[in-house]
Design a protein around this motif. Structure first.
Motif, short mmCIF file in Angstrom:
data_model
loop_
_atom_site.label_atom_id
_atom_site.label_comp_id
_atom_site.label_asym_id
_atom_site.label_seq_id
_atom_site.Cartn_x
_atom_site.Cartn_y
_atom_site.Cartn_z
N GLY A 25 52.62 32.59 43.73
CA GLY A 25 52.72 31.59 42.67
C GLY A 25 51.39 31.05 42.18
N GLN A 26 50.30 31.28 42.91
CA GLN A 26 48.98 30.83 42.47
C GLN A 26 48.52 31.64 41.26
N THR A 27 47.66 31.02 40.45
CA THR A 27 47.06 31.73 39.32
C THR A 27 45.56 31.44 39.30
N HIS A 28 44.81 32.40 38.76
CA HIS A 28 43.37 32.27 38.60
C HIS A 28 43.00 32.85 37.24
N ASP A 29 42.28 32.09 36.43
CA ASP A 29 41.87 32.54 35.11
C ASP A 29 40.53 33.25 35.19
N VAL A 30 40.48 34.42 34.58
CA VAL A 30 39.26 35.22 34.48
C VAL A 30 38.74 34.98 33.07
N LEU A 31 37.70 34.14 32.96
CA LEU A 31 37.24 33.69 31.65
C LEU A 31 35.95 34.36 31.18
N ILE A 32 35.12 34.80 32.11
CA ILE A 32 33.83 35.39 31.77
C ILE A 32 33.71 36.70 32.57
N ASN A 34 31.35 38.88 33.47
CA ASN A 34 30.29 39.21 34.41
C ASN A 34 30.19 38.22 35.58
N MET A 35 31.23 37.46 35.82
CA MET A 35 31.25 36.51 36.92
C MET A 35 32.19 36.97 38.04
N TYR A 42 40.05 44.34 46.50
CA TYR A 42 40.01 42.91 46.16
C TYR A 42 39.27 42.71 44.86
N ILE A 43 39.43 41.51 44.31
CA ILE A 43 38.59 41.05 43.22
C ILE A 43 38.05 39.69 43.65
N HIS A 44 36.75 39.53 43.51
CA HIS A 44 36.08 38.27 43.82
C HIS A 44 35.93 37.57 42.47
N ILE A 45 36.73 36.53 42.25
CA ILE A 45 36.79 35.84 40.96
C ILE A 45 35.87 34.63 40.99
N GLY A 46 34.93 34.60 40.05
CA GLY A 46 34.03 33.47 39.92
C GLY A 46 34.51 32.51 38.85
N PHE A 47 34.31 31.23 39.09
CA PHE A 47 34.72 30.19 38.14
C PHE A 47 33.48 29.50 37.60
N PRO A 48 33.36 29.40 36.28
CA PRO A 48 32.16 28.82 35.69
C PRO A 48 32.07 27.31 35.89
N GLU A 49 30.83 26.84 35.93
CA GLU A 49 30.56 25.41 35.93
C GLU A 49 31.11 24.84 34.61
N VAL A 63 40.59 37.59 46.01
CA VAL A 63 42.02 37.89 45.87
C VAL A 63 42.24 39.37 46.20
N MET A 64 43.15 39.63 47.10
CA MET A 64 43.50 41.01 47.42
C MET A 64 44.32 41.59 46.26
N LEU A 65 44.01 42.81 45.85
CA LEU A 65 44.72 43.43 44.74
C LEU A 65 46.22 43.55 45.02
N ALA A 66 46.57 43.76 46.28
CA ALA A 66 47.99 43.89 46.67
C ALA A 66 48.76 42.58 46.45
#
Length: 83
Positions: A25-32, A34-35, A42-49, A63-66
């Motif tokens: 149920g969690q969500t993470h926005d990928v906004l940029i 190159n972050m 996995y994907i290592h998701i960075g969050f901008p300042e 986040v694990m792709l699975a």
């Protein structure tokens, strides 16, 4: 989640932001694009300042792709980064 699908989304030009929706149920926005770091499992998701004209990574999650149930496209923000 298919790794190649995520790779395509991160490399798309112009970049279109997207939301990663997890099976818990969690969500993470990928906004940029190159972050982030896309690994084999996995994907290592960075969050901008927030509120910084040239954003840099403020914090991140791995986040694990699975665990990714789906990806939702977000509207492109006016003046969003394309690199």
């Amino acid at each position: 989640m298919d790794r190649e699908k995520l790779r395509e989304l991160l490399r798309r030009r112009p970049f279109q932001p997207f939301r990663v929706c997890l099976s818990n149920g969690q969500t993470h926005d990928v906004l940029i694009p190159n972050m982030h770091i896309l690994g084999q499992k996995y994907i290592h998701i960075g969050f901008p300042e927030p509120n910084v004209p040239e954003p840099y990574c403020d914090h991140s999650v791995i986040v694990m792709l699975a665990d990714i149930a789906r990806v939702e496209m977000l509207p492109a923000a006016a003046g969003s980064a394309t690199a």
